[in-house]
Design a protein around this motif. Structure first.
Motif, PDB file in Angstrom:
ATOM      1  N   ARG A1238      -2.749   1.336  -1.286  1.00 44.23           N
ATOM      2  CA  ARG A1238      -1.478   0.606  -1.186  1.00 44.23           C
ATOM      3  C   ARG A1238      -1.627  -0.864  -1.595  1.00 44.23           C
ATOM      4  O   ARG A1238      -0.686  -1.504  -1.978  1.00 44.23           O
ATOM      5  N   PHE A1239      -2.868  -1.371  -1.496  1.00 42.65           N
ATOM      6  CA  PHE A1239      -3.088  -2.760  -1.928  1.00 42.65           C
ATOM      7  C   PHE A1239      -2.873  -2.902  -3.428  1.00 42.65           C
ATOM      8  O   PHE A1239      -2.682  -4.007  -3.918  1.00 42.65           O
ATOM      9  N   PHE A1240      -2.932  -1.795  -4.153  1.00 43.44           N
ATOM     10  CA  PHE A1240      -2.731  -1.854  -5.598  1.00 43.44           C
ATOM     11  C   PHE A1240      -1.263  -1.657  -5.971  1.00 43.44           C
ATOM     12  O   PHE A1240      -0.909  -1.739  -7.137  1.00 43.44           O
ATOM     13  N   ASP A1241      -0.419  -1.342  -4.982  1.00 41.83           N
ATOM     14  CA  ASP A1241       1.020  -1.249  -5.245  1.00 41.83           C
ATOM     15  C   ASP A1241       1.597  -2.639  -5.373  1.00 41.83           C
ATOM     16  O   ASP A1241       1.068  -3.607  -4.831  1.00 41.83           O
ATOM     17  N   THR A1242       2.720  -2.723  -6.059  1.00 39.34           N
ATOM     18  CA  THR A1242       3.369  -4.041  -6.217  1.00 39.34           C
ATOM     19  C   THR A1242       4.575  -4.183  -5.306  1.00 39.34           C
ATOM     20  O   THR A1242       5.250  -5.200  -5.354  1.00 39.34           O
ATOM     21  N   ASN A1243       4.829  -3.155  -4.489  1.00 42.29           N
ATOM     22  CA  ASN A1243       6.021  -3.212  -3.642  1.00 42.29           C
ATOM     23  C   ASN A1243       5.724  -4.006  -2.373  1.00 42.29           C
ATOM     24  O   ASN A1243       4.878  -3.618  -1.566  1.00 42.29           O
ATOM     25  N   THR A1244       6.431  -5.116  -2.195  1.00 45.29           N
ATOM     26  CA  THR A1244       6.164  -6.010  -1.060  1.00 45.29           C
ATOM     27  C   THR A1244       6.533  -5.354   0.261  1.00 45.29           C
ATOM     28  O   THR A1244       5.875  -5.579   1.283  1.00 45.29           O
ATOM     29  N   THR A1245       7.580  -4.534   0.267  1.00 46.16           N
ATOM     30  CA  THR A1245       8.010  -3.883   1.504  1.00 46.16           C
ATOM     31  C   THR A1245       6.883  -3.033   2.077  1.00 46.16           C
ATOM     32  O   THR A1245       6.563  -3.101   3.276  1.00 46.16           O
ATOM     33  N   VAL A1246       6.265  -2.233   1.209  1.00 50.03           N
ATOM     34  CA  VAL A1246       5.159  -1.376   1.658  1.00 50.03           C
ATOM     35  C   VAL A1246       3.993  -2.240   2.118  1.00 50.03           C
ATOM     36  O   VAL A1246       3.393  -1.991   3.168  1.00 50.03           O
ATOM     37  N   LEU A1247       3.685  -3.271   1.336  1.00 50.07           N
ATOM     38  CA  LEU A1247       2.538  -4.116   1.663  1.00 50.07           C
ATOM     39  C   LEU A1247       2.696  -4.765   3.032  1.00 50.07           C
ATOM     40  O   LEU A1247       1.750  -4.800   3.826  1.00 50.07           O
ATOM     41  N   MET A1248       3.886  -5.274   3.322  1.00 50.53           N
ATOM     42  CA  MET A1248       4.102  -5.917   4.621  1.00 50.53           C
ATOM     43  C   MET A1248       3.966  -4.916   5.764  1.00 50.53           C
ATOM     44  O   MET A1248       3.440  -5.216   6.829  1.00 50.53           O
ATOM     45  N   LYS A1249       4.436  -3.679   5.516  1.00 54.11           N
ATOM     46  CA  LYS A1249       4.308  -2.641   6.547  1.00 54.11           C
ATOM     47  C   LYS A1249       2.837  -2.284   6.747  1.00 54.11           C
ATOM     48  O   LYS A1249       2.383  -2.054   7.877  1.00 54.11           O
ATOM     49  N   VAL A1250       2.097  -2.227   5.657  1.00 54.36           N
ATOM     50  CA  VAL A1250       0.664  -1.940   5.728  1.00 54.36           C
ATOM     51  C   VAL A1250      -0.057  -2.990   6.572  1.00 54.36           C
ATOM     52  O   VAL A1250      -0.860  -2.673   7.459  1.00 54.36           O
ATOM     53  N   LEU A1251       0.243  -4.254   6.291  1.00 52.68           N
ATOM     54  CA  LEU A1251      -0.419  -5.341   7.024  1.00 52.68           C
ATOM     55  C   LEU A1251      -0.031  -5.329   8.499  1.00 52.68           C
ATOM     56  O   LEU A1251      -0.848  -5.614   9.375  1.00 52.68           O
ATOM     57  N   GLU A1252       1.225  -4.991   8.770  1.00 59.10           N
ATOM     58  CA  GLU A1252       1.663  -4.886  10.168  1.00 59.10           C
ATOM     59  C   GLU A1252       0.834  -3.835  10.899  1.00 59.10           C
ATOM     60  O   GLU A1252       0.362  -4.046  12.018  1.00 59.10           O
ATOM     61  N   TYR A1253       0.654  -2.680  10.244  1.00 58.08           N
ATOM     62  CA  TYR A1253      -0.125  -1.610  10.872  1.00 58.08           C
ATOM     63  C   TYR A1253      -1.581  -2.033  11.068  1.00 58.08           C
ATOM     64  O   TYR A1253      -2.185  -1.783  12.112  1.00 58.08           O
ATOM     65  N   LEU A1254      -2.161  -2.678  10.056  1.00 59.03           N
ATOM     66  CA  LEU A1254      -3.565  -3.061  10.139  1.00 59.03           C
ATOM     67  C   LEU A1254      -3.817  -4.043  11.282  1.00 59.03           C
ATOM     68  O   LEU A1254      -4.840  -3.967  11.967  1.00 59.03           O
ATOM     69  N   LYS A1255      -2.877  -4.970  11.484  1.00 58.22           N
ATOM     70  CA  LYS A1255      -3.037  -5.910  12.609  1.00 58.22           C
ATOM     71  C   LYS A1255      -3.066  -5.160  13.940  1.00 58.22           C
ATOM     72  O   LYS A1255      -3.897  -5.427  14.806  1.00 58.22           O
ATOM     73  N   LEU A1256      -2.152  -4.218  14.083  1.00 66.54           N
ATOM     74  CA  LEU A1256      -2.122  -3.427  15.319  1.00 66.54           C
ATOM     75  C   LEU A1256      -3.368  -2.554  15.435  1.00 66.54           C
ATOM     76  O   LEU A1256      -3.925  -2.377  16.526  1.00 66.54           O
ATOM     77  N   LEU A1257      -3.816  -2.025  14.294  1.00 70.34           N
ATOM     78  CA  LEU A1257      -4.984  -1.145  14.290  1.00 70.34           C
ATOM     79  C   LEU A1257      -6.227  -1.903  14.751  1.00 70.34           C
ATOM     80  O   LEU A1257      -6.972  -1.433  15.625  1.00 70.34           O
ATOM     81  N   PHE A1258      -6.481  -3.080  14.191  1.00 64.61           N
ATOM     82  CA  PHE A1258      -7.694  -3.820  14.556  1.00 64.61           C
ATOM     83  C   PHE A1258      -7.622  -4.346  15.986  1.00 64.61           C
ATOM     84  O   PHE A1258      -8.645  -4.478  16.662  1.00 64.61           O
TER      85      PHE A1258
END
Length: 2015
Positions: A1238-1258
């Motif tokens: 997903r880091f290689f996608d250009t869609n900001t919506t997905v990227l922000m959701k990914v980062l939100e999940y990663l913060k909760l995950l760590f």
């Protein structure tokens, strides 16, 4: 006979092949009988003869051939698979039968051809016959033409394709054979029967005699259309119908015949001509030539080429641009006409393919209509009309509307006439209300124009529109016109004849058959005016219920439109007329007492008034007269609240009961708004406003009321108005509300000082949010963060709520509802969210798309191309929302999509995504120019490029819809490219998009041949995608059409494709249901609202745009239907099934699965997760691994093509994170791998959701005490670091937060190498962020994190100090400073060799950090110092500008985080060194408890040190440095903006910072930048704004006020004021003095106040600035040094003010003498005196300048005495200086000659340098000395020699040798000299630290030396801070204060104010200070005077003796 008997025994099929002709003849006869006998068409018997039929027709024996032809005919007629033989048999017929002399053979051959046509093989037959036309035998040619003619006659033009026939027909007329020409003539006549005049263009070039003959034949033909007499097997129903008609003697209906006539477009019959290659090679040079004759030649050549009626497609961009330039800029009108004709020819020849260029050309042509010459105007009209036919009105709307307000009447007239002509080609479908509305608004303005020709043109355009769409559709837009103008429009409408003889929507009666209007362009498309809509045929049937768009011509329908349903309008009445009308309906006593002085009389009058209104008849109520009586004095100024309450109540009554017009409303609205905030009358006022809203519509009332409220200054009225509007919206609904009309007032309210107004505005926004949704926030993106937070909070409250049903309606709406008329929903109705994008304010960026920019984008050098693209991205980003007109940018970007540099291709795609967001719906007009080339990029070989292209395509389609993409041949042309990537991506995209469309253009059929080709493609993926797409194509085109299209395929292919079609038919999806149509009535509101509310509550919200109005997108519609249960059972059950499937666990816990995956990767059984961009094999591998431990539905979502599904899946993963934490950890490696994709996608919506999940995950992993494995980290961390360089701040911030959390679950020392790799990136942002994160790690975890070794890491980091990017340099410097804070001077050893420039930057940064460090330490609380859970350096500070948010909060958050860690002792610390314990151990070894625990506290307690306030800087990087600095830079850049409002806003933001002491320091380091921007703005005002009459002078005064206010705030803070450099101060003083003398300012209102403020500001600047810089700026001011100004000096000039300023500064000298740099000042005075000696100064009219200079020098001498002569070191030739002589005289006269005499005697006694040796020799000696100092071996020897040299030649000038050295070297020399001096005088020698090569002075000796310096300095108090700092240093050396390893410089100990001198000046001043201190020291020790101690003890600082004693004790302990 024997032979005969042999072949007689053979089977029939063998006989047919026998070599004896008789045998063959017999075989043919038997075969004929057999064929007639077989009844089963699929019998296997037919197969025996499949390969023999060709031989039947090509038999060499004429007799046998005849029989063979008969047998072949029977075979073709009866065999099922006879079609397979078509090509070979017809070819044989042409070559071997048509040349036979026997007529029977020829006749049978034709019958065979006709039979093949009958069995659906018309195209193959036609192809073979056309090939026969090229045969050399004229008999064959004649027979082929005759066959074609008869086939056309029998089967008709629908079966026989005429285009290829017409193409070859002219050639037959040129044949030498008369028979051929005659047959061609007959064929031409036959063709004419079917297509009529469409044939003419193709035959224009044949012989004129032949054409004349043809014309004669054509005239004889009957007017009735021909009929098909023979039918295909598939047309048996038509055949039966035809036979029935023949039996009845009837005729076919005329409708079908008419359709036949117009079925063929003549343009389609023409062959395209390629003209680009035929253009003159020097065309582009000639078209730019200065001679008009050469330009004319060029245009003539092109004009001849463009006359071809059909042109080959190509890149006409350059040609169009050249012609456009001629039209727009050429002065020769003849050439303009020619260029316009060329454009018309291109448009006519290219048709739709010219649409790409239409947007560029139309504005130029419209502007050129200013020409009045008829031939030019006519040519331009022809051109623009031809261009219109190539595009749509919607695409040109912005360009046309832009010129409708032009001042030139000719342009307005021609624009209106163009609209009128364009409307004629439109239909109701192509002219919807959304397009018509703005045009009508513009035309209504022109109806009132002063020029009659403009008015007439506008009437014609409006009349045409009325004719096209009907009176009912246009009338709402003509409400403001009076009856006369309406009648004129209707009259024009009656005269209009529409294109193709169509009747408009407003007309009735049957459709009359009229000839098409003569086209302007000869090749005009007939299809534009082809078939009338079917709905029109029943336009007058009374039985048909009214439909949308149906004309209401019946009398009954008209009667319903009574005056109630129309908006009531009336003209303004005079006061006298109103009084007369009121007198007729009101009692006389009532009128008399209206203006009585007694309030009781007025009250009685109001009561009577009310009773009269209540009983009055609606028709008889003169509303305007009544409200004017109410406004009669005292009117709305009524002081008695009872009377006023009644008045307001009466207004509401009149509005409710009468015919209340907007004119009447205008009389009372002002009064109502004035009272809306009144405590007693406010309620009545609101009721009145609501009643007016019902009478005149809420949208109009709201706009008027809000604008009136905000024109007042009463905050109560403003707040209550907004409250009323909020409530009114809920009561009336949102239909028709013009958001744009009052959004600016809402913004004003949000910025109001009164909290009630702000609260009301936010409440109103909350209500609007109910109707408009999230897009409403776009209007407020630029507001302050705090305000945005409040708005977001209000929106959050409204989330999930549905808007209440309307309970009030306008009278017009209610009347229409009762009448049963349901109008088509307007774009304003049914939910404001529908067209929110149209409401956004858009910027026109066309002027920024310059020719230079376009040429940059097309440059040969890729770097320049990249620069151009960067500029484009910046333009779009800055503008945010743009108009559709972007000049020549589309063609430029199109070129970059095929760039050889893939990085530029991706950048272009990113820009196109930006463009989609910024342009919105206006993007439609660029689909052909830019959209289709995006599809071409889908063929790129790189997956990441294709993925980006697909994302871009998605972004475009979201804005444009699919219709424009599917129109034309573009898609089919793309599919023709034999590129497997392109085909599979495009087909996949179509398969996804087509099912969502309800209708598609017919052009989709053009893609079918390519689709069939893809089904047989060599590439398996292409075949699969084509099979997937088949059902989606079929759902729109139908099975029959697609089956018919297989006819062109080869037999083998056809069978295969037909079988696929059968399969596709079974799975063909149904078309989406039409969205529910809702009227404006009450009944329809509820279900829609319910659906909307339910939908808003769903998790999945892909397109919440048009729900409320019932015009939702497909996904929205389906979801709503599912939830509401409005669909059938099947969708519901499916939805339930999905829910059941998703109820299980997301991740399946499999024991040892992760370990197994790790093992397989180590053994290389699977691919290692390491790539630059993810390839397909990696994705497939991940899918395979996931399939075992991920829920099936989740995996499908995660790998779905639609990014919205990804967002949905991540949302579910977030919800289940806590509940499935164990399973999540078991699949952690796979989850992290998927996120790397997903880091290689250009869609900001997905990227922000990914980062939100990663913060909760760590965070969860940290809580679970989990540590990442190497395997997991290696496959995730490198890709996470890629995103740290993301351009968006919010993404970078989240990634940095994740990296910080990562160090809690993975060792920081192992994260360090990943970050080091990140610093090697080409992305400068990534490098900067990685460097800052490295600094963070070093500060947080010490030097042990540096892997593999600190030295190697530091060397790599230090390389970046020389980076060309500023942010990278700063980050590298900050990181090295962090290391310095940890390990001190050792950092220089670790970083290795740096360039001189880099080293100087580093030393300067370290020096600055050293100055800021003590303050930060002093501010730390005991709690801060005690919290050492992590080994942080309390003195560590990155020199970042603090963020705008409160730093204390940041620190607090960090501390809380640390505190939280301390509460979890279970967290392992194996990755950290416990430095605290080490420090404590060292402390115990040193055994100095008393000093630490007791005496230091006692020492510090009583001392209050007034240090400058510095905020503690967060020890972590985050984005404080970059974000704050960039924000400040951005705001400062706006200060110099040419737009006054922008500048004022920027100044206001800076002022807000400067006014708050705790935030003001963020401006540190930006002062010069800010002052320069302010100076530029002052110059801009002076030169531009003041001279511009259009600029409001009040705005200028406001801007001046803001500037002066900012300056006063700035210069009230000495710490900031002293940062201003000399050059900036010089320019600032010049600007301010220029302003003071500007007479224009005095003439403006409040101008004198501005002058006074400037005067105050100048005084503040003089007082607070750095005095050295101030004095120098006044001496060196350019005007002062100008010869002209010096010689012409007068008391009225600006020089007088400069002199006054200098005098004022001189007065400050006694207080500032110790802080100024005398050397610099005296150098400037020397230069001044050199340029202007005494002689010149004496020539002045006034001696004031001369006296001022003398006073300055005299004052300096008086304050410094003879020492002033020591400050002439910077003057090169002192002996020649007039200044030195002058100073000596002044000193002498002052009586201070003692020191001077001794100096002179010394000079006389000893030889001067100049006397003893030459300058060259001096230079050599010093060079040798400095070489020794620079070498490691001889450094001490060199320093000793330098010291002795200085002792011997005290006046030696070292500056030339030091000025090019680094600050570090200069400091080293200074320390060395001090050390030698100390040694020579018997002081304690230095204790050098092991491993340190640099000799350093003992701090103890420094104490004594500096004590003497302090005591001897003039008027300078000794600061206790000096001793405290020295004590700290001693503690550090003993290991007691490991947190502070930074040795402060002497200057920082003596003064808290930093020096502003250069490095050379600092060294010189320190050397001189050293000299003075030595002399004082010697005096002290020689004299041993006891009084000296007494003097020191009398120092104002407390306990200094005690401090000295303690320091001595410490020193003795160390020894």
């Amino acid at each position: 006979m024997g032979d005969d008997s042999e072949w007689m025994k053979l089977p029939i099929d063998q006989k047919c092949e026998h070599k004896i002709w008789k045998a063959r003849l017999n075989g043919y006869e038997e075969a004929l009988k057999l064929f007639q006998r077989i009844e089963d068409e699929k019998s296997p018997e037919w197969g025996k003869y499949l390969g023999l039929i060709k031989k039947f027709v090509t038999d060499s024996n004429a007799v046998a051939q005849l029989k063979g032809l008969e047998a072949a005919l029977a075979f073709i007629e009866n065999a099922h698979f006879a079609g397979k033989t078509t090509g070979e048999v017809v070819s044989g017929v042409v070559t071997k039968v048509f040349n036979q002399p026997k007529a029977r053979a020829k006749e049978l051959g034709m019958d065979i051809c006709f039979m093949y046509i009958e069995i659906e093989k018309a195209e193959v037959v036609q192809d073979e016959l056309l090939k026969g036309l090229d045969n050399k035998n004229p008999k064959i040619v004649v027979a082929c033409i005759e066959t074609l003619r008869k086939a056309l006659s029998e089967f008709g033009s629908k079966i026989v394709t005429l285009k290829p026939v017409v193409k070859v027909l002219p050639k037959q007329f040129e044949s030498r054979e008369k028979a051929v020409r005659d047959e061609a003539k007959l064929l031409a006549v036959e063709i004419y029967k079917w297509i009529r005049d469409a044939l003419r263009p193709s035959l224009q070039n044949i012989n004129s005699v032949q054409l004349k003959e043809l014309e004669e034949e054509w005239v004889k033909l009957p007017s009735s259309p021909p009929k098909q007499t023979r039918f295909l097997r598939s047309q048996q129903d038509l055949k039966a119908k035809f036979e029935e008609q023949q039996a009845q003697g009837g005729e076919q209906s005329d409708d079908d015949g008419e359709e036949m006539v117009v079925a063929v477009d003549p343009y389609e019959l023409l062959e395209p001509v390629e003209i680009l290659s035929k253009m003159p090679k020097d065309f582009y040079e000639k078209i730019e030539a200065k001679k008009w004759q050469e330009r004319k030649e060029a245009l003539e050549a092109v004009e001849a080429l463009t006359k071809n009626p059909k042109l080959e497609n190509g890149d006409y961009g350059d040609l169009v641009r050249a012609l456009k330039k001629v039209v727009g800029k050429d002065a020769n009108v003849m050439l303009v006409s020619m260029a316009a004709k060329c454009l018309a020819g291109l448009a006519a020849g290219l048709r739709k393919k010219f649409g790409t260029y239409a947007g560029q050309v139309v504005p130029t042509i419209l502007e050129k209509f200013k020409e009045k010459k008829p031939q030019v105007v006519q040519a331009l009209q022809e051109a623009i009309d031809a261009i219109f036919l190539t595009t749509t009105l919607q695409n040109l709307s912005e360009e046309i509307l832009a010129v409708m307000d032009n001042k030139n009447p000719s342009i307005k007239q021609q624009a209106s006439l163009f609209l009128a002509r364009s409307f004629r080609h439109c239909t109701q479908a192509t002219l919807p209300k959304s397009i018509l509305k703005p045009f009508c608004a513009a035309l209504i303005k022109q109806v009132n124009d002063s020029a009659p020709e403009v008015r007439d043109a506008a009437f014609e355009a409006l009349g045409t529109a009325m004719k096209v769409v009907g009176e009912k559709a246009v009338n709402p837009f003509l409400a403001d016109l009076d009856k006369l103008k309406l009648d004129k429009i209707k009259e024009c409408a009656d005269k209009v004849e529409l294109s193709g003889g169509r009747k408009g929507a407003g007309g009735g009666g049957t459709v009359e058959k009229k000839c098409a209007a003569k086209a302007v362009v000869p090749a005009e498309s007939v299809s534009k005016s082809s078939v009338p809509s079917k709905s029109q045929s029943s336009a007058n049937k009374v039985s048909v219920p009214p439909k949308k768009g149906k004309p209401t011509s019946a009398a009954g329908a008209k009667s319903k439109k009574s005056s109630d349903s129309k908006e009531f309008t009336e003209s303004e009445l005079s006061v006298e007329v109103c009084q007369d009308l009121a007198a007729g309906v009101l009692p006389a006593s009532c009128l008399e007492q209206l203006d009585s002085a007694n309030w009781k009389d007025r009250l009685a009058s109001m009561e009577e008034f009310q009773r009269a209104v209540e009983t009055m008849d609606k028709a008889a109520m003169p509303c305007q007269a009544l409200v004017r009586m109410l406004a009669k004095k005292p009117g709305w100024k009524e002081t008695n609240f009872q009377v006023m309450q009644l008045k307001l109540r009466i207004v509401a009554l009149i509005a409710q009961r009468g015919q209340f017009s907007k004119t009447s409303a205008s009389v009372v609205l002002d009064g109502l708004v004035d009272k809306v905030g009144d405590v007693k009358c406010g309620g009545n006022a609101k009721e009145g406003l609501t009643a007016i809203g019902e009478a005149c519509s809420l949208p109009w009332t709201a706009e008027q009321v809000v604008s009136m409220a905000f024109s007042q200054k009463n905050p109560k009225n403003q707040a209550e108005t907004l409250n009323w509007l909020s409530n009114a919206m809920k009561e009336f609904g949102f239909a028709g509300i013009n958001v744009k009309g009052f959004i600016n007032n809402v913004k004003t309210a949000l910025g109001a000082t009164n909290p009630a107004v702000r609260t009301a505005a936010i409440t109103l926004l909350g209500v609007m949010y109910l109707y408009m949704g999230a897009p409403l926030r776009m209007f407020f993106e630029d507001e302050k963060p705090a305000l945005l937070a409040q708005i977001d909070a209000e929106f959050e409250k409204m989330q999930g709520q549905s808007p209440p049903p309307p309970i009030r309606y306008t009278k017009k709406g209610a009347a229409e509802e009762e009448g049963g008329e349901v109008e088509e929903q307007d774009e304003d109705a049914g939910g404001g969210g529908q067209n929110i994008m149209d409401l956004l304010p858009r910027t026109d960026v066309s002027d920024k798309i310059t020719t230079d920019l376009v040429s940059k984008i097309g440059d040969k050098n890729w770097k320049i191309r990249k620069e151009g693209l960067d500029e484009v991205a910046a333009i779009i980003s800055d503008a945010k929302f743009i108009m559709a007109n972007i000049g020549e940018l589309p063609l430029a970007l199109k070129g970059r999509l095929s760039d050889s540099n893939k990085i530029l291709v991706q950048q272009t795609l990113s820009i196109l995504q930006q463009l989609a967001t910024a342009m919105g719906p206006g993007l439609k007009q660029h689909v052909k120019a830019l959209g289709i080339p995006i599809i071409t990029v889908l063929g790129d070989s790189k997956p990441n490029v294709r993925a980006t292209a697909l994302t871009t395509l998605q972004a475009w389609v979201e804005q444009t819809g699919m219709k424009d993409w599917l129109e034309g041949e573009d898609l089919s042309e793309e599919l023709k490219r034999e590129n497997p990537f392109l085909r599979q991506e495009l087909l996949g995209w179509l398969a996804e998009k087509l099912p969502t469309q309800r209708t598609v253009p017919g052009d989709l059929m053009l893609c079918i041949p390519q689709l069939y080709a893809c089904l047989e493609d060599r590439n398996g993926d292409v075949r699969k995608k084509a099979q997937d797409a088949l059902p989606t194509f079929m759902m729109h085109l139908g099975y029959d059409k697609m089956t018919k299209a297989t006819g062109k395929l080869k037999p083998a292919s056809k069978d295969q494709v037909v079988s696929m079609l059968e399969k596709a038919r079974a799975v063909m999806p149904a078309k989406p249901a039409a969205p529910a149509k809702t009227g404006g009535g009450k009944g329809s509101a509820e279900p829609n609202r319910a659906a909307s509310g339910i939908f808003n509550s769903l998790t999945y919200k892909p397109e919440v745009k048009k729900v409320r109005g019932g015009m939702a997108a497909k996904k929205v519609f389906i979801l709503c239907v599912r939830v509401c249960g409005a669909a059938g059972k099947k969708p519901v059950s499916k939805g339930q099934k999905d829910d059941e499937d998703k109820s299980g666990p997301l991740f399946i816990l499999i024991a040892n699965a992760k370990e197994q995956r790790i093992k397989e990767e180590k053994q290389l059984k699977i691919l290692k997760w390491n790539f630059i961009t993810p390839r397909d094999e990696y994705v497939e591998q991940l899918k395979t691994q996931m399939s075992t431990c991920f829920a099936k539905w989740l995996q499908d979502e995660l790998f779905h093509f639609d990014f919205q599904r990804h967002v949905k899946a991540i949302g579910v993963m977030i919800e289940r994170l806590e509940s499935e934490s164990e399973a999540t950890i078991s699949c952690l490696d796979l989850i992290l791998k998927w996120f790397t994709l997903r880091f290689f996608d250009t869609n900001t919506t997905v990227l922000m959701k990914v980062l939100e999940y990663l913060k909760l995950l760590f965070a969860m992993l940290n809580r679970e005490n989990y540590h990442l494995t190497e395997y997991e980290a290696n496959s995730f961390v490198p890709y996470l670091i890629l995103k740290v360089g993301e351009s968006k701040d919010v993404v970078r911030k989240d990634v940095r937060a994740i990296l910080a959390m990562l160090c809690k679950v993975y060792p920081a020392s192992k994260v360090f190498p990943f970050l080091m790799d990140g610093t090697k990136s080409k992305n400068s942002k990534q490098r900067a962020e990685c460097l800052e994160e490295l600094g963070c790690l070093i500060e947080g975890y010490g030097m042990n994190v540096c892997q593999p070794t600190p030295a190697k890491s530091l060397k790599e980091i230090a390389v970046h100090i020389g980076d060309r990017d500023t942010s990278v340099r700063n980050a590298a410097l900050n990181t090295v400073v962090a290391v310095y804070n940890v390990c001190g001077e050792q950092v220089y050893k670790l970083i290795g060799n740096l360039s001189e420039k880099d080293m100087s930057m580093l030393e300067e940064r370290i020096k600055r950090s050293a100055k800021k460090a003590p303050t930060a330490v002093a501010k730390q609380t005991a709690t801060d110092r005690s919290q050492k859970e992590q080994p942080t350096n309390s003195n560590a500070t990155f020199l970042r500008k603090p963020a705008q948010e409160d730093p204390n909060k940041l620190n607090q958050a960090r501390q809380n985080a640390q505190h939280t860690e301390s509460l979890h002792p279970s967290i392992p610390k194996e990755f950290q060194l416990d430095l605290d314990m080490i420090e404590m151990d060292q402390g115990r070894v040193c055994e100095l408890p008393d000093l630490v625990q007791h005496k230091l506290d006692e020492l510090l307690e009583p001392i209050m040190i007034p240090e400058p306030k510095m905020r503690s800087v967060s020890p972590h990087f985050d984005e404080l440095h970059n974000s704050t600095a960039s924000t400040i830079n951005f705001v400062i850049s706006q200060v110099a903006s040419g737009d006054i409002n922008t500048s004022i806003q920027a100044l206001a933001q800076i002022d807000e910072v400067l006014r708050q002491e705790d935030k003001a320091e963020v401006m540190s380091g930006h002062i010069d930048q800010f002052l320069i921007a302010t100076i530029m703005q002052l110059r801009l005002i002076n030169s531009t704004h003041m001279a511009d009459d259009r600029v409001d002078k009040k705005d200028i005064i406001k801007l001046y006020s803001c500037i002066i206010g900012n300056m006063l705030s700035l210069f009230s803070m000495e710490s900031l004021a002293r940062e201003a450099s000399m050059g900036v101060l010089k320019d600032l003083m010049h600007g301010l003095i220029t302003l003071m003398l500007d007479s224009r300012v005095e003439d403006v209102e409040d101008g004198t106040q501005v002058i006074r403020s400037v005067n105050l500001l100048v005084i503040r600047v003089l007082e607070k600035s750095d005095q050295t810089n101030m004095i120098r700026s006044l001496i060196l001011v350019p005007n002062l040094l100008s010869t002209k100004n010096v010689l012409n000096w007068t008391s009225n000039s600006s020089m007088f003010i400069y002199i006054q300023c200098l005098w004022r500064v001189i007065r400050f000298l006694p207080e500032t003498i110790n802080n100024i740099n005398l050397d610099r000042i005296l150098l400037d005075v020397h230069n001044f005196m050199k340029v202007f000696p005494k002689e010149k100064l004496k020539q002045l009219k006034s001696d004031v300048p001369h006296r001022t200079l003398k006073t300055l020098l005299h004052t300096l001498c008086k304050l410094t005495g003879a020492k002033i002569l020591d400050h002439l070191s910077m003057i090169e030739n002192r002996n020649e200086s007039e200044l030195e002589a002058h100073l000596r005289r002044v000193v002498k006269h002052s009586g201070n000659l003692a020191g001077l005499k001794s100096d002179r005697s010394n000079e006389k006694g000893g030889l001067r340098i100049d006397d003893r040796m030459s300058k060259a020799k001096v230079s050599d000696i010093l060079s040798e000395i400095f070489k020794k100092i620079g070498s490691k071996e001889n450094t001490k020897e060199g320093l000793t020699e330098l010291y002795e040299y200085k002792q011997k030649y005290s006046d030696a000038d070292l500056e030339p040798f030091l000025k090019n050295t680094s600050q570090f070297f200069q400091s080293y020399v200074e320390r060395g000299l001090r050390m030698i001096e100390s040694e020579r005088e018997g002081k304690t020698r230095i204790q050098t630290t092991a491993g340190t090569a640099v000799p350093m002075l003992s701090w103890c000796s420094l104490v004594i030396i500096n004590e003497e310096c302090v005591v001897s300095s003039v008027n300078e108090e000794l600061k206790p801070a000096v001793y405290y700092e020295r004590l700290k240093i001693l503690r550090q050396r003993q290991g007691l204060e490991n947190t502070s390893r930074q040795r402060p410089t002497i200057s920082s100990l003596l003064s808290s104010k930093p020096s502003v001198a250069s490095s050379t000046d600092m060294l010189q001043s320190k050397l001189s200070q050293l000299k003075e201190s030595r002399e004082l020291y010697m005096q002290e020790h020689n004299v041993h005077s006891p009084t000296h101690t007494n003097t020191r003890s009398a120092s104002p600082a407390a306990n200094l003796d005690d401090l000295k004693k303690r320091l001595e004790r410490i020193k003795s302990k160390r020894q």
